[in-house]
Design a protein around this motif. Structure first.
Motif, PDB file in Angstrom:
ATOM      1  N   THR A  31       4.258 -22.485  -4.486  1.00 49.01           N
ATOM      2  CA  THR A  31       3.849 -21.886  -5.684  1.00 49.01           C
ATOM      3  C   THR A  31       3.679 -20.247  -5.270  1.00 49.01           C
ATOM      4  N   ILE A  32       4.518 -19.226  -5.943  1.00 48.33           N
ATOM      5  CA  ILE A  32       4.407 -17.836  -5.694  1.00 48.33           C
ATOM      6  C   ILE A  32       3.634 -17.167  -6.839  1.00 48.33           C
ATOM      7  N   SER A  33       2.865 -16.200  -6.476  1.00 45.71           N
ATOM      8  CA  SER A  33       1.801 -15.899  -7.539  1.00 45.71           C
ATOM      9  C   SER A  33       1.503 -14.378  -7.011  1.00 45.71           C
ATOM     10  N   ARG A  34       0.947 -13.419  -7.999  1.00 44.59           N
ATOM     11  CA  ARG A  34       0.664 -12.186  -7.545  1.00 44.59           C
ATOM     12  C   ARG A  34      -0.524 -11.514  -8.272  1.00 44.59           C
TER      13      ARG A  34
ATOM     14  N   ASN B 190      10.854 -18.271  -9.878  1.00 45.57           N
ATOM     15  CA  ASN B 190      12.011 -18.615  -9.499  1.00 45.57           C
ATOM     16  C   ASN B 190      11.977 -19.114  -8.140  1.00 45.57           C
ATOM     17  N   TYR B 191      12.330 -20.306  -7.916  1.00 48.49           N
ATOM     18  CA  TYR B 191      12.106 -21.087  -6.324  1.00 48.49           C
ATOM     19  C   TYR B 191      13.658 -21.345  -6.017  1.00 48.49           C
ATOM     20  N   ALA B 192      13.766 -21.386  -4.676  1.00 49.40           N
ATOM     21  CA  ALA B 192      15.071 -22.107  -3.964  1.00 49.40           C
ATOM     22  C   ALA B 192      14.472 -23.747  -4.240  1.00 49.40           C
ATOM     23  N   ASP B 193      15.797 -24.272  -4.334  1.00 54.63           N
ATOM     24  CA  ASP B 193      15.697 -25.929  -4.418  1.00 54.63           C
ATOM     25  C   ASP B 193      14.987 -26.416  -3.314  1.00 54.63           C
ATOM     26  N   SER B 194      15.117 -25.922  -2.213  1.00 56.26           N
ATOM     27  CA  SER B 194      14.436 -26.580  -0.895  1.00 56.26           C
ATOM     28  C   SER B 194      12.864 -26.410  -0.718  1.00 56.26           C
ATOM     29  N   VAL B 195      12.351 -25.586  -1.893  1.00 57.60           N
ATOM     30  CA  VAL B 195      10.759 -25.346  -1.737  1.00 57.60           C
ATOM     31  C   VAL B 195      10.203 -25.851  -3.005  1.00 57.60           C
ATOM     32  N   LYS B 196      11.088 -26.029  -4.007  1.00 60.22           N
ATOM     33  CA  LYS B 196      10.588 -26.379  -5.405  1.00 60.22           C
ATOM     34  C   LYS B 196       9.881 -27.608  -5.132  1.00 60.22           C
TER      35      LYS B 196
ATOM     36  N   LEU C   2      16.423 -16.697   0.233  1.00 58.72           N
ATOM     37  CA  LEU C   2      15.452 -16.483  -0.817  1.00 58.72           C
ATOM     38  C   LEU C   2      14.585 -17.828  -0.691  1.00 58.72           C
ATOM     39  N   VAL C   3      13.221 -17.674  -0.875  1.00 62.61           N
ATOM     40  CA  VAL C   3      12.351 -18.901  -0.990  1.00 62.61           C
ATOM     41  C   VAL C   3      11.700 -18.754  -2.453  1.00 62.61           C
ATOM     42  N   ALA C   4      11.380 -17.673  -3.035  1.00 60.80           N
ATOM     43  CA  ALA C   4      10.697 -17.451  -4.198  1.00 60.80           C
ATOM     44  C   ALA C   4      10.428 -16.259  -4.538  1.00 60.80           C
ATOM     45  N   THR C   5      10.728 -15.836  -6.056  1.00 59.84           N
ATOM     46  CA  THR C   5      10.534 -14.648  -6.458  1.00 59.84           C
ATOM     47  C   THR C   5       9.758 -14.633  -7.887  1.00 59.84           C
ATOM     48  N   ILE C   6       8.858 -13.715  -8.276  1.00 60.80           N
ATOM     49  CA  ILE C   6       8.244 -13.451  -9.479  1.00 60.80           C
ATOM     50  C   ILE C   6       8.405 -12.041  -9.886  1.00 60.80           C
ATOM     51  N   THR C   7       8.529 -11.960 -11.441  1.00 58.94           N
ATOM     52  CA  THR C   7       8.769 -10.791 -11.904  1.00 58.94           C
ATOM     53  C   THR C   7       7.414  -9.918 -12.170  1.00 58.94           C
ATOM     54  N   SER C   8       7.410  -8.965 -12.752  1.00 54.09           N
ATOM     55  CA  SER C   8       6.097  -8.179 -13.127  1.00 54.09           C
ATOM     56  C   SER C   8       5.266  -9.024 -14.130  1.00 54.09           C
ATOM     57  N   GLY C   9       6.181  -9.695 -15.100  1.00 56.10           N
ATOM     58  CA  GLY C   9       5.729 -10.390 -15.935  1.00 56.10           C
ATOM     59  C   GLY C   9       5.186 -11.713 -15.686  1.00 56.10           C
TER      60      GLY C   9
ATOM     61  N   SER D 115       0.638  -1.254  -0.020  1.00 58.67           N
ATOM     62  CA  SER D 115      -0.092   0.020   0.058  1.00 58.67           C
ATOM     63  C   SER D 115       0.866   1.357  -0.027  1.00 58.67           C
ATOM     64  N   GLY D 116       0.228   2.356  -0.284  1.00 60.84           N
ATOM     65  CA  GLY D 116       0.898   3.467  -0.478  1.00 60.84           C
ATOM     66  C   GLY D 116       1.224   4.214  -1.574  1.00 60.84           C
ATOM     67  N   SER D 117       1.914   5.243  -1.985  1.00 59.84           N
ATOM     68  CA  SER D 117       2.145   6.073  -3.033  1.00 59.84           C
ATOM     69  C   SER D 117       2.806   5.144  -3.941  1.00 59.84           C
ATOM     70  N   ILE D 118       2.299   4.329  -4.834  1.00 53.50           N
ATOM     71  CA  ILE D 118       3.126   3.525  -5.558  1.00 53.50           C
ATOM     72  C   ILE D 118       2.906   3.986  -7.167  1.00 53.50           C
ATOM     73  N   PHE D 119       3.912   3.974  -7.964  1.00 52.28           N
ATOM     74  CA  PHE D 119       3.939   4.239  -9.311  1.00 52.28           C
ATOM     75  C   PHE D 119       3.776   2.777 -10.116  1.00 52.28           C
ATOM     76  N   SER D 120       4.571   1.846  -9.780  1.00 54.88           N
ATOM     77  CA  SER D 120       4.535   0.497 -10.277  1.00 54.88           C
ATOM     78  C   SER D 120       5.329  -0.341  -9.352  1.00 54.88           C
ATOM     79  N   ILE D 121       5.109  -1.753  -9.362  1.00 54.41           N
ATOM     80  CA  ILE D 121       5.683  -2.786  -8.675  1.00 54.41           C
ATOM     81  C   ILE D 121       6.536  -3.606  -9.545  1.00 54.41           C
ATOM     82  N   ASN D 122       7.718  -3.799  -9.564  1.00 51.50           N
ATOM     83  CA  ASN D 122       8.613  -4.718 -10.535  1.00 51.50           C
ATOM     84  C   ASN D 122       8.504  -6.037  -9.642  1.00 51.50           C
ATOM     85  N   GLY D 123       9.795  -6.528  -9.451  1.00 50.98           N
ATOM     86  CA  GLY D 123       9.726  -7.853  -8.875  1.00 50.98           C
ATOM     87  C   GLY D 123       9.205  -8.083  -7.463  1.00 50.98           C
ATOM     88  N   MET D 124       8.926  -9.033  -6.986  1.00 51.73           N
ATOM     89  CA  MET D 124       8.253  -9.287  -5.996  1.00 51.73           C
ATOM     90  C   MET D 124       9.085 -10.758  -5.418  1.00 51.73           C
TER      91      MET D 124
END
Length: 119
Positions: free
Chosen positions: A68-71, A58-64, A47-54, A25-34
């Motif tokens: 599931t990461i989603s946005r 990407n996942y750590a081997d330990s949780v692959k 790191l556990v997992a990342t997701i790009t704006s598209g 939340s807040g004054s955001i223009f855009s969000i890239n990777g999370m």
């Protein structure tokens, strides 16, 4: 003022599932990777997992295969679905986001949510 607020942590038995959420939340223009990271007692944050704006992930081997990461870009929210949880997944889970504000871009972190997996 940009804020990241995590929710969904808790105590679960081994083999169970949890879904973590992180709302920006807040004054955001855009969000890239999370992403999601975790830190167990006495260990470094990892790191556990990342997701790009598209939507690329990407996942750590330990949780692959177990997580599931989603946005939801309309809600400025990132999720982490964790299945088949193990005691070694016990940690404080933090989300982060690379946020572009009006004049700058930087990475923000949430306050963390505790996940405890009992054997």
């Amino acid at each position: 003022q940009v804020q990241l607020v995590e929710s969904g942590g808790g105590l679960v038995q081994a083999g169970g599932s949890l879904r973590l959420s992180c709302a920006v939340s807040g004054s955001i223009f855009s969000i890239n990777g999370m992403g999601w990271y975790r830190q167990a007692p006495g260990k470094q944050r990892e790191l556990v997992a990342t997701i790009t704006s598209g939507g690329s992930t990407n996942y750590a081997d330990s949780v692959k295969g177990r997580s599931t990461i989603s946005r939801d870009n309309a809600k400025n929210t990132v999720y982490l679905q964790m299945n088949s949880l193990k005691p070694e997944d016990t940690a404080v889970y933090y989300c982060n986001a690379n946020i572009r504000e009006r004049w700058s871009a930087r990475v923000y972190w949430g306050q963390g949510t505790q996940v405890t997996v009992s054997s």
